[in-house]
Design a protein around this motif. Structure first.
Motif, PDB file in Angstrom:
ATOM      1  N   LEU A  17       0.812  -1.222   0.000  1.00 38.37           N
ATOM      2  CA  LEU A  17       0.000   0.000   0.000  1.00 38.37           C
ATOM      3  C   LEU A  17       0.844   1.270   0.000  1.00 38.37           C
ATOM      4  N   THR A  18       2.016   1.240   0.612  1.00 35.85           N
ATOM      5  CA  THR A  18       2.841   2.452   0.685  1.00 35.85           C
ATOM      6  C   THR A  18       3.915   2.522  -0.387  1.00 35.85           C
ATOM      7  N   ARG A  19       4.264   1.380  -0.995  1.00 37.38           N
ATOM      8  CA  ARG A  19       5.318   1.335  -2.022  1.00 37.38           C
ATOM      9  C   ARG A  19       4.877   0.452  -3.179  1.00 37.38           C
ATOM     10  N   ARG A  20       3.728   0.752  -3.714  1.00 34.78           N
ATOM     11  CA  ARG A  20       3.118  -0.107  -4.731  1.00 34.78           C
ATOM     12  C   ARG A  20       4.041  -0.352  -5.920  1.00 34.78           C
ATOM     13  N   GLU A  21       4.628   0.700  -6.483  1.00 35.50           N
ATOM     14  CA  GLU A  21       5.470   0.534  -7.672  1.00 35.50           C
ATOM     15  C   GLU A  21       6.661  -0.377  -7.393  1.00 35.50           C
ATOM     16  N   MET A  22       7.329  -0.178  -6.262  1.00 33.64           N
ATOM     17  CA  MET A  22       8.474  -1.014  -5.914  1.00 33.64           C
ATOM     18  C   MET A  22       8.048  -2.468  -5.729  1.00 33.64           C
ATOM     19  N   MET A  23       6.934  -2.686  -5.029  1.00 38.67           N
ATOM     20  CA  MET A  23       6.457  -4.046  -4.797  1.00 38.67           C
ATOM     21  C   MET A  23       6.072  -4.726  -6.106  1.00 38.67           C
ATOM     22  N   LEU A  24       5.448  -3.982  -7.013  1.00 40.00           N
ATOM     23  CA  LEU A  24       5.084  -4.568  -8.303  1.00 40.00           C
ATOM     24  C   LEU A  24       6.331  -4.943  -9.103  1.00 40.00           C
ATOM     25  N   GLU A  25       7.376  -4.119  -9.040  1.00 40.41           N
ATOM     26  CA  GLU A  25       8.626  -4.462  -9.721  1.00 40.41           C
ATOM     27  C   GLU A  25       9.187  -5.771  -9.183  1.00 40.41           C
ATOM     28  N   VAL A  26       9.175  -5.926  -7.879  1.00 39.26           N
ATOM     29  CA  VAL A  26       9.697  -7.152  -7.258  1.00 39.26           C
ATOM     30  C   VAL A  26       8.818  -8.343  -7.621  1.00 39.26           C
ATOM     31  N   LEU A  27       7.513  -8.175  -7.527  1.00 43.00           N
ATOM     32  CA  LEU A  27       6.601  -9.283  -7.791  1.00 43.00           C
ATOM     33  C   LEU A  27       6.573  -9.699  -9.257  1.00 43.00           C
ATOM     34  N   LEU A  28       6.767  -8.758 -10.165  1.00 45.92           N
ATOM     35  CA  LEU A  28       6.663  -9.053 -11.596  1.00 45.92           C
ATOM     36  C   LEU A  28       8.012  -9.250 -12.279  1.00 45.92           C
ATOM     37  N   LYS A  29       9.099  -9.203 -11.505  1.00 42.22           N
ATOM     38  CA  LYS A  29      10.431  -9.368 -12.073  1.00 42.22           C
ATOM     39  C   LYS A  29      10.590 -10.799 -12.589  1.00 42.22           C
ATOM     40  N   PRO A  30      11.097 -10.922 -13.824  1.00 42.97           N
ATOM     41  CA  PRO A  30      11.319 -12.281 -14.336  1.00 42.97           C
ATOM     42  C   PRO A  30      12.402 -12.988 -13.510  1.00 42.97           C
ATOM     43  N   ASP A  31      12.282 -14.285 -13.392  1.00 34.29           N
ATOM     44  CA  ASP A  31      13.249 -15.060 -12.595  1.00 34.29           C
ATOM     45  C   ASP A  31      14.594 -15.078 -13.182  1.00 34.29           C
TER      46      ASP A  31
END
Length: 56
Positions: free
Chosen positions: A42-56
């Motif tokens: 909720l406070t760092r949405r863009e950063m969290m999305l980068e981490v969650l969607l980063k290719p392996d």
């Protein structure tokens, strides 16, 4: 993971236990993974999305 656990864990005066290598230990609401992940999203949405969607 859903939004429901942080809401249930936040019940007033609830005792929260988590399993660790040392057995079960009582933890504060703010120290639970559910709370921290939800807060960070909720406070760092863009950063969290980068981490969650980063290719392996």
């Amino acid at each position: 993971m859903t939004a429901l656990p942080p809401i249930l864990l936040g019940y007033p005066n609830a005792w929260i236990y988590q399993a660790s290598e040392f057995g079960f230990e009582r933890v504060a609401y703010e120290d639970t993974d559910h709370y921290q992940v939800t807060r960070n999203f909720l406070t760092r949405r863009e950063m969290m999305l980068e981490v969650l969607l980063k290719p392996d």
